[in-house]
Scaffold this motif. Structure first.
Motif, mmCIF file in Angstrom:
data_model
loop_
_atom_site.group_PDB
_atom_site.id
_atom_site.type_symbol
_atom_site.label_atom_id
_atom_site.label_comp_id
_atom_site.label_asym_id
_atom_site.label_seq_id
_atom_site.Cartn_x
_atom_site.Cartn_y
_atom_site.Cartn_z
ATOM 1 N N ASP A 1 2.938 12.677 5.955
ATOM 2 C CA ASP A 1 1.599 13.160 6.266
ATOM 3 C C ASP A 1 0.536 12.137 5.872
ATOM 4 N N LYS A 2 0.845 11.299 4.887
ATOM 5 C CA LYS A 2 -0.121 10.303 4.414
ATOM 6 C C LYS A 2 0.045 8.949 5.092
ATOM 7 N N GLY A 3 0.874 8.892 6.126
ATOM 8 C CA GLY A 3 0.919 7.697 6.954
ATOM 9 C C GLY A 3 2.073 6.750 6.734
ATOM 10 N N LEU A 4 2.984 7.060 5.800
ATOM 11 C CA LEU A 4 4.130 6.192 5.604
ATOM 12 C C LEU A 4 5.119 6.374 6.752
ATOM 13 N N THR A 5 5.749 5.302 7.141
ATOM 14 C CA THR A 5 6.734 5.387 8.209
ATOM 15 C C THR A 5 8.066 5.887 7.651
ATOM 16 N N ILE A 6 8.942 6.274 8.562
ATOM 17 C CA ILE A 6 10.272 6.748 8.170
ATOM 18 C C ILE A 6 11.023 5.662 7.402
ATOM 19 N N LYS A 7 10.928 4.402 7.871
ATOM 20 C CA LYS A 7 11.624 3.308 7.197
ATOM 21 C C LYS A 7 11.068 3.070 5.797
ATOM 22 N N GLN A 8 9.747 3.157 5.654
ATOM 23 C CA GLN A 8 9.161 2.950 4.336
ATOM 24 C C GLN A 8 9.632 4.017 3.349
ATOM 25 N N ILE A 9 9.631 5.263 3.787
ATOM 26 C CA ILE A 9 10.060 6.358 2.908
ATOM 27 C C ILE A 9 11.533 6.202 2.533
ATOM 28 N N ALA A 10 12.357 5.840 3.515
ATOM 29 C CA ALA A 10 13.787 5.658 3.251
ATOM 30 C C ALA A 10 14.007 4.560 2.220
ATOM 31 N N ARG A 11 13.252 3.471 2.326
ATOM 32 C CA ARG A 11 13.367 2.377 1.369
ATOM 33 C C ARG A 11 12.909 2.799 -0.017
ATOM 34 N N LEU A 12 11.720 3.390 -0.079
ATOM 35 C CA LEU A 12 11.138 3.762 -1.359
ATOM 36 C C LEU A 12 11.985 4.789 -2.108
ATOM 37 N N MET A 13 12.560 5.730 -1.359
ATOM 38 C CA MET A 13 13.326 6.810 -1.990
ATOM 39 C C MET A 13 14.826 6.540 -1.991
ATOM 40 N N ASP A 14 15.221 5.411 -1.391
ATOM 41 C CA ASP A 14 16.629 5.003 -1.359
ATOM 42 C C ASP A 14 17.514 6.095 -0.764
ATOM 43 N N ILE A 15 17.062 6.636 0.379
ATOM 44 C CA ILE A 15 17.833 7.639 1.108
ATOM 45 C C ILE A 15 17.985 7.196 2.552
ATOM 46 N N SER A 16 18.814 7.894 3.308
ATOM 47 C CA SER A 16 19.105 7.453 4.667
ATOM 48 C C SER A 16 17.952 7.723 5.627
ATOM 49 N N LYS B 1 0.833 -1.204 0.000
ATOM 50 C CA LYS B 1 0.000 0.000 0.000
ATOM 51 C C LYS B 1 0.867 1.253 0.000
ATOM 52 N N ALA B 2 1.987 1.204 0.724
ATOM 53 C CA ALA B 2 2.888 2.352 0.772
ATOM 54 C C ALA B 2 3.416 2.687 -0.625
ATOM 55 N N LEU B 3 3.716 1.655 -1.410
ATOM 56 C CA LEU B 3 4.176 1.891 -2.780
ATOM 57 C C LEU B 3 3.082 2.558 -3.612
ATOM 58 N N GLU B 4 1.836 2.124 -3.434
ATOM 59 C CA GLU B 4 0.713 2.737 -4.153
ATOM 60 C C GLU B 4 0.595 4.221 -3.800
ATOM 61 N N VAL B 5 0.712 4.519 -2.496
ATOM 62 C CA VAL B 5 0.617 5.908 -2.044
ATOM 63 C C VAL B 5 1.774 6.726 -2.611
ATOM 64 N N PHE B 6 2.960 6.128 -2.623
ATOM 65 C CA PHE B 6 4.134 6.818 -3.167
ATOM 66 C C PHE B 6 3.918 7.191 -4.631
ATOM 67 N N ILE B 7 3.453 6.231 -5.438
ATOM 68 C CA ILE B 7 3.259 6.465 -6.873
ATOM 69 C C ILE B 7 2.195 7.536 -7.114
ATOM 70 N N SER B 8 1.084 7.429 -6.377
ATOM 71 C CA SER B 8 -0.006 8.387 -6.583
ATOM 72 C C SER B 8 0.376 9.792 -6.105
ATOM 73 N N THR B 9 1.182 9.874 -5.064
ATOM 74 C CA THR B 9 1.574 11.176 -4.507
ATOM 75 C C THR B 9 2.681 11.836 -5.316
ATOM 76 N N SER B 10 3.679 11.041 -5.686
ATOM 77 C CA SER B 10 4.851 11.599 -6.371
ATOM 78 C C SER B 10 4.617 11.832 -7.861
ATOM 79 N N LYS B 11 3.639 11.082 -8.447
ATOM 80 C CA LYS B 11 3.379 11.137 -9.895
ATOM 81 C C LYS B 11 4.557 10.570 -10.693
ATOM 82 N N LEU B 12 5.428 9.821 -10.018
ATOM 83 C CA LEU B 12 6.540 9.169 -10.703
ATOM 84 C C LEU B 12 6.105 7.776 -11.145
#
Length: 252
Positions: free
Chosen positions: A225-240, A191-202
């Motif tokens: 703000d949309k409920g993703l955790t810090i770890k999820q965002i770090a993974r999805l965006m490949d940042i620290s 679900k986090a990936l779905e939110v990422f795609i819809s939010t980022s438009k990437l």
């Protein structure tokens, strides 16, 4: 080293980066796995492809195990990097292995591997998850998987199914006790990936590299703000994690 030649292997991505973003990614990995299996004379008893890690139960001569995984990883990462226009490593340098030394441990490992998607709240039953070998043990054709050893140990297929049913209620989580810490996430990784795609438009997570710093930071705040955790965002965006944590503190 396993006296039986059987190992439960876990391949993890670097920085928990997503390995599989769409069906073709899963399909390509299975194809390459099948190719390497034949080339190095490996027997595969079970697999489960999760978002950022992979479980395999296999039989391999000790002298072929490392070269098998080197070939598997190199072929898949070359294809993946080309598809997503990225460079560098995708998998951690060393795979994690546990020797399987008894028949009961072998059957328990099959149950454990197939229950991973259920533990991660990705489905209700192992049979619902597309990217594992579970259904091969229930009649689905799968040339990659060798079910004969499990059948032999259990005596017959009906007895094997009864074992699976009992064992799934008492899975051996102590084998890898930290594998399911992500259960407490507000959103599943899918679900986090779905939110990422819809939010980022990437179109893929790799396109984050095309964002400038302001755009990237704004996206991080939106995702938090949309409920993703810090770890999820770090993974999805490949940042620290540190970067995400620092920017998260700016969110009112």
């Amino acid at each position: 080293m396993s006296s039986t030649g059987i190992y439960h292997i876990i391949l993890r991505s670097v920085n928990q980066h997503l390995i599989f973003e769409e069906d073709s990614d899963y399909q390509k990995f299975v194809y390459i796995l099948s190719d390497c299996k034949m080339k190095y004379d490996i027997k595969v008893y079970a697999y489960c492809l999760m978002d950022n890690h992979i479980h395999l139960l296999l039989n391999s001569p000790a002298d072929k195990l490392s070269v098998f995984f080197q070939s598997l990883g190199t072929k898949f990462v070359r294809w993946y990097n080309n598809k997503y226009l990225r460079t560098g490593h995708l998998f951690q340098d060393r795979f994690r292995s546990t020797s399987i030394e008894s028949e009961r441990a072998f059957l328990a490992a099959i149950v454990y591997i197939h229950n991973n998607p259920v533990k991660a709240n990705m489905c209700r039953y192992p049979s619902e998850y597309r990217w594992s070998s579970y259904n091969a043990y229930y009649g689905q054709k799968n040339s990659l998987i060798d079910t004969s050893l499990a059948d032999k140990i259990a005596g017959d297929r009906d007895s094997l199914h009864r074992f699976f049913s009992r064992a799934s209620n008492h899975s051996n989580d102590e084998l890898f006790a930290d594998d399911h810490k992500m259960q407490k996430l507000f959103l599943t990784d899918e679900k986090a990936l779905e939110v990422f795609i819809s939010t980022s438009k990437l179109t893929s997570t790799s396109e984050v590299n095309n964002l400038n710093r302001v755009q990237r930071n704004h996206l991080i705040c939106e995702l938090r703000d949309k409920g993703l955790t810090i770890k999820q965002i770090a993974r999805l965006m490949d940042i620290s994690l540190a970067t995400v944590k620092r920017l998260s503190k700016m969110i009112p």
